[in-house]
Design an enzyme around this catalytic site. Sequence first.
Site, short mmCIF file in Angstrom:
data_model
loop_
_atom_site.label_atom_id
_atom_site.label_comp_id
_atom_site.label_asym_id
_atom_site.label_seq_id
_atom_site.Cartn_x
_atom_site.Cartn_y
_atom_site.Cartn_z
N ILE A 158 1.00 -1.23 0.10
CA ILE A 158 -0.13 0.07 -0.01
C ILE A 158 0.82 1.29 -0.14
CG2 ILE A 158 -1.92 -1.02 1.11
CD1 ILE A 158 -1.26 -0.02 3.90
N THR A 205 4.04 1.04 1.50
CA THR A 205 4.87 1.11 2.72
C THR A 205 6.20 0.36 2.43
OG1 THR A 205 3.81 -1.02 2.93
CG2 THR A 205 3.02 0.58 4.25
N GLN A 240 7.93 5.66 6.71
CA GLN A 240 6.56 5.30 7.55
C GLN A 240 6.25 6.01 8.73
OE1 GLN A 240 4.25 2.63 6.46
NE2 GLN A 240 5.40 3.43 4.79
N GLY A 252 4.21 0.46 10.65
CA GLY A 252 3.40 1.09 9.79
C GLY A 252 2.28 2.04 10.69
N GLU A 253 2.05 1.81 11.96
CA GLU A 253 1.10 2.18 12.97
C GLU A 253 1.85 3.06 13.76
OE1 GLU A 253 -2.07 0.98 11.89
OE2 GLU A 253 -1.12 -0.85 10.81
#
Length: 733
Positions: A465, A467, A633, A699-700
């Site tokens: 996506i 990343t 990221q 990612g988060e």
Amino acid sequence: MNTKTTVVGQPLDRVDGVAKVTGKARYAAEYPEADLLHASVVSSTIARGRVVRIDSSAALKVPGVIAVLDHSNRPAVSSYDDDYSDDDSAEGAPFRPLFNDQVLYSGQPLALVVAQTLEVARYAGSLVQIHYSQAKHQTDLLAALEKSHEAPAETPSPRGDFSAAYGSAAVTVDATYLTANEHHNPMEPHASTVLYQADGSLEIHDKTQGTQNCQTYLHNVFGLPKDKLRVRAAYVGGAFGSGLRPQYQLPLAVMAALHLKRSVRLTLTRQQMFTFGYRPRTQQRLRLGASADGKLLAVAHDATGQTSRFEDFTEHLVEWSGMLYRCDNVALNYRLTPLDVFTPLDMRAPGAGSGVLALECAMDELACAAEVDPVDLRRVNFADHNGNEGKPYSSKALLACYDQGAERFGWAKRDPKPRSMRKGEQLIGWGMASGVWEAMQMKASAKARLDGQGHLTVSSATTDIGTGTYTVMSQIAADAAGVSIEDVTFVLGDSSLPTAPLQGGSFTVSSVGSAVQQACQILRGKLLESARAHYPALAGLPVEAITIADGYLQHGEQRIALAEIAAQSDGGFVEVQIEAEPSAKRQPYSTATHSAVFVEVQVDPQLGSITVSRVVSAVAAGRVVNPKTARSQILGGVVWGLGMALHEHAQTDHALGRILNHNLAEYHIPVNADVQDIEVIFVEEQDDIVNELGSKGVGEIGVVGVAAAVANAIYHATGKRVREFPITLDTLL
């Protein structure tokens, strides 16, 4: 058998970078096809009621219009709620586009115009007249709190005696925080290109984070065999949750293609990007009780989030308050309020983005009340166990994040008194917050094949996506197989490939990466086995005496190309496919990524305008496979956090039940002028428990805690505590 690790951990450029910057990378709405039809959605203009009549006569008279579908003339599809569920479904009855005459929310798709060109389809759509019978609606969370119910989520059970501990605490905080609806606005709008094949099968290019999820969904809804459905997503222009579920453009495009036996493309407009899932609005009350020196004695986190009337969307909203810090008396409560809106959807760090925001603002208020430095408060409450699970962390370098982040930021120079720091006429504020996210691992499969030319092709049905999945999987494969990265191709984004979980939750590297690593390690073993069969000198050698690296098998002076070994195998190649399970070593432990975020703001005391001038984000995420893509990221997550703090707010006219700023002109997100100096530190953290790679995912974590750090810095600058997000200049005047 020895291998040389050469590329894992290196800041390599993206292997797909050239394709993207030269335009060779195709996205869901960019695949050419002869005689392709274009579809356009006609959306509801009311929030609740039913459709009395749809008049499509004017639209059908437009030259080039092929069909107009609505609930009264659509082809038959499944009528059972469960058949519309998917791998990311919430409890309830998933939304079914064009199902019946019921209007469930403003913006709901009610008709689909199919035409020879996109322009004709959209023009004809404007001519479709829909007559309604309106019903009373409710879209305001705060006006409907009394209608809330317990969330069907596994909220951790209370521990200790919160009420007694809170009542006897020397220092207490009781504060309520409000967060706004945030909508997904990726660079690539949601689109599906459905290519109808001569045998009735469908090849579909979809904007999705899970091709196999979409395949199964379509199989259930339309009753088509899976071998007649191939879903592809070679490139995805941003998603971070918006592509976890099949959005309504996918079944509508398939419906039209099956009905007309033609290839159809459906792309949502920017306005229609506001007609499906989003980060839900929340109201959160935090009560913290502590001793005079700041040690937590009691924590209560009571949260209410909005959901639709047809599904109960839940996220991990309050759990973080029971695990981030050490506390023996904890009470967590999570409720949902059904409204006449679409179901919310996971958005980058779902739950943690909002829940940790409230917790970390409350921790700052506690630091002020106890007159303890905010960093020291967090150090004194450090937890080496997850209190919710009663398990030790496999690793937790959060203290090092505090130390390294504070040192790089210059935190020791902070004057704790609000409004005490200035730069010219500007008020300067320094704030900080902790961040946390789960380090998960899912089952995943991968296939690895080395051919007679020495090229390694590795595949899995995961997606990228934006990343950097293409790149990090190539790095993992190169090292595990013992070949150079130039000789690796990673294939993804295709439902026909080995099974992979949805790409989300920061678990792609740990899940798919583990499968890639294991497949390539087994492949390497098969190459050695084959070499021993063809080269007698290798037959009796111990494994430790042989090295495989850079595409060669070597023992002493003997050096054999892996391509040569593969060419001598059956079929002229060596191939392995495996399924990787989460490591059993994880079971006794809790696993998580942590961070410490430090923020400087400048606030104009006359205008109330806010500038975030500096951010330092120190992240402990285990082994970082590619520091360059990982840093990107975190940068993206920090910018997203700035948006949560200061910009993003889907504003609803509750009298109409309609979002007012459903466009990129009025839905504010951070732009270049809002983003200044951001520094990312990856804190060294060894973890051989979380998975064989030692990777926890990034990612988060980049977004978690950022908005709280901004809010805490604004308080330090102005002395004004704002508890409703986003914080806008009018709240500071």
